[in-house]
Design a protein around this motif. Structure first.
Motif, mmCIF file in Angstrom:
data_model
loop_
_atom_site.group_PDB
_atom_site.id
_atom_site.type_symbol
_atom_site.label_atom_id
_atom_site.label_comp_id
_atom_site.label_asym_id
_atom_site.label_seq_id
_atom_site.Cartn_x
_atom_site.Cartn_y
_atom_site.Cartn_z
ATOM 1 N N GLN A 1 -8.724 -7.778 -2.613
ATOM 2 C CA GLN A 1 -7.709 -6.771 -2.907
ATOM 3 C C GLN A 1 -6.339 -7.384 -3.138
ATOM 4 O OE1 GLN A 1 -8.378 -3.370 -3.398
ATOM 5 N NE2 GLN A 1 -10.412 -4.270 -3.435
ATOM 6 N N ASP B 1 -2.615 -5.683 -4.470
ATOM 7 C CA ASP B 1 -2.682 -4.255 -4.206
ATOM 8 C C ASP B 1 -1.256 -3.718 -4.054
ATOM 9 O OD1 ASP B 1 -3.210 -1.680 -3.349
ATOM 10 O OD2 ASP B 1 -3.927 -2.282 -1.373
ATOM 11 N N ARG C 1 -0.025 -0.829 -3.108
ATOM 12 C CA ARG C 1 0.263 -0.135 -1.838
ATOM 13 C C ARG C 1 0.553 -1.144 -0.721
ATOM 14 N NH1 ARG C 1 -1.708 5.212 -0.412
ATOM 15 N NH2 ARG C 1 -2.001 4.256 1.611
ATOM 16 N N ALA C 2 -0.272 -2.190 -0.652
ATOM 17 C CA ALA C 2 -0.076 -3.209 0.382
ATOM 18 C C ALA C 2 1.247 -3.939 0.172
ATOM 19 C CB ALA C 2 -1.240 -4.192 0.383
ATOM 20 N N GLU C 3 1.582 -4.206 -1.091
ATOM 21 C CA GLU C 3 2.849 -4.887 -1.383
ATOM 22 C C GLU C 3 4.041 -4.011 -1.003
ATOM 23 O OE1 GLU C 3 2.474 -5.893 -5.494
ATOM 24 O OE2 GLU C 3 1.348 -7.720 -5.075
ATOM 25 N N ALA D 1 4.302 -4.007 2.786
ATOM 26 C CA ALA D 1 4.852 -5.275 3.275
ATOM 27 C C ALA D 1 6.351 -5.354 2.985
ATOM 28 C CB ALA D 1 4.120 -6.451 2.627
ATOM 29 N N ASP E 1 4.159 3.497 6.851
ATOM 30 C CA ASP E 1 2.888 4.029 6.346
ATOM 31 C C ASP E 1 3.077 5.374 5.650
ATOM 32 O OD1 ASP E 1 1.531 1.815 7.261
ATOM 33 O OD2 ASP E 1 0.991 2.746 9.176
#
Length: 198
Positions: free
Chosen positions: A129, A132, A134-136, A139, A157
């Protein structure tokens, strides 16, 4: 003695597996994944149908790899995202949201063509993944919180879920012929995320 290269790859440095993934990726980018068959991919790749099964366990593995390649290709053509601690916080969040909208516009049509193939989507989700969005974004916001540019109690979140929801709403609504496209100005979303709603 090294094995002979496939005829379709005589002037190509890629492996046959890479060639098959690139062919399926091109087809997904051009016409979507709806109705994409092993036979159609093999013909476009210039190989016999059975060759695919020498390199992939099944069609789902090939399509998941092609979908990942499609997302990576789209991402590679986009501007880099701002780093935490640099620039203006609102402008950075706007850049992340604009990036997310552009990404979703480019890749969601390929995903919708695979809604009837949950095995492909599951294989895609199980894969690497990296990249990604969303993850970036999560972070980035967490790093800004750690740097003190966001409140220590900032709910990263929920902010990511809001931004992602806006991207899905705006892009998915364009896929339904008679649905009214929501008009959600990026600035309003950024303000809502940064200042919350009382």
């Amino acid at each position: 003695m090294a094995p002979r290269r496939a005829a379709v790859l005589r002037d190509d440095d890629r492996s046959l597996r890479e060639h098959l993934i690139a062919t399926a990726e091109r087809m997904i980018a051009a016409t979507g994944a709806t109705g994409l068959t092993v036979r159609a991919i093999a013909r476009a790749a210039g190989v016999a149908d059975g060759v695919l099964y020498n390199h992939f366990a099944d069609k789902e593995e090939l399509l998941a790899a092609a979908l990942r390649a499609h997302v990576d290709t789209v991402r590679s053509g986009m501007d880099p995202l701002p780093a935490a601690g640099t620039g203006d916080l609102a402008a950075n969040l706007r850049a992340y949201l604009d990036h997310g909208l552009a990404l979703h516009r480019a890749i969601l049509p390929a995903f919708t063509g695979l809604l009837g193939q949950p095995a492909v989507l599951a294989r895609f989700a199980d894969g690497d993944q990296g990249g990604d969005w969303r993850a970036e974004l999560a972070a980035y916001l967490a790093a800004e919180r750690d740097l003190g540019r966001l409140a220590p109690t900032a709910d990263v979140d929920t902010a990511v879920a809001l931004a992602s929801g806006v991207c899905h709403e705006v892009v998915l609504s364009t896929m339904f012929p008679h649905a009214a496209s929501p008009r959600v100005p990026t600035e309003a979303v950024v303000t809502a995320i940064l200042h919350g709603i009382a």
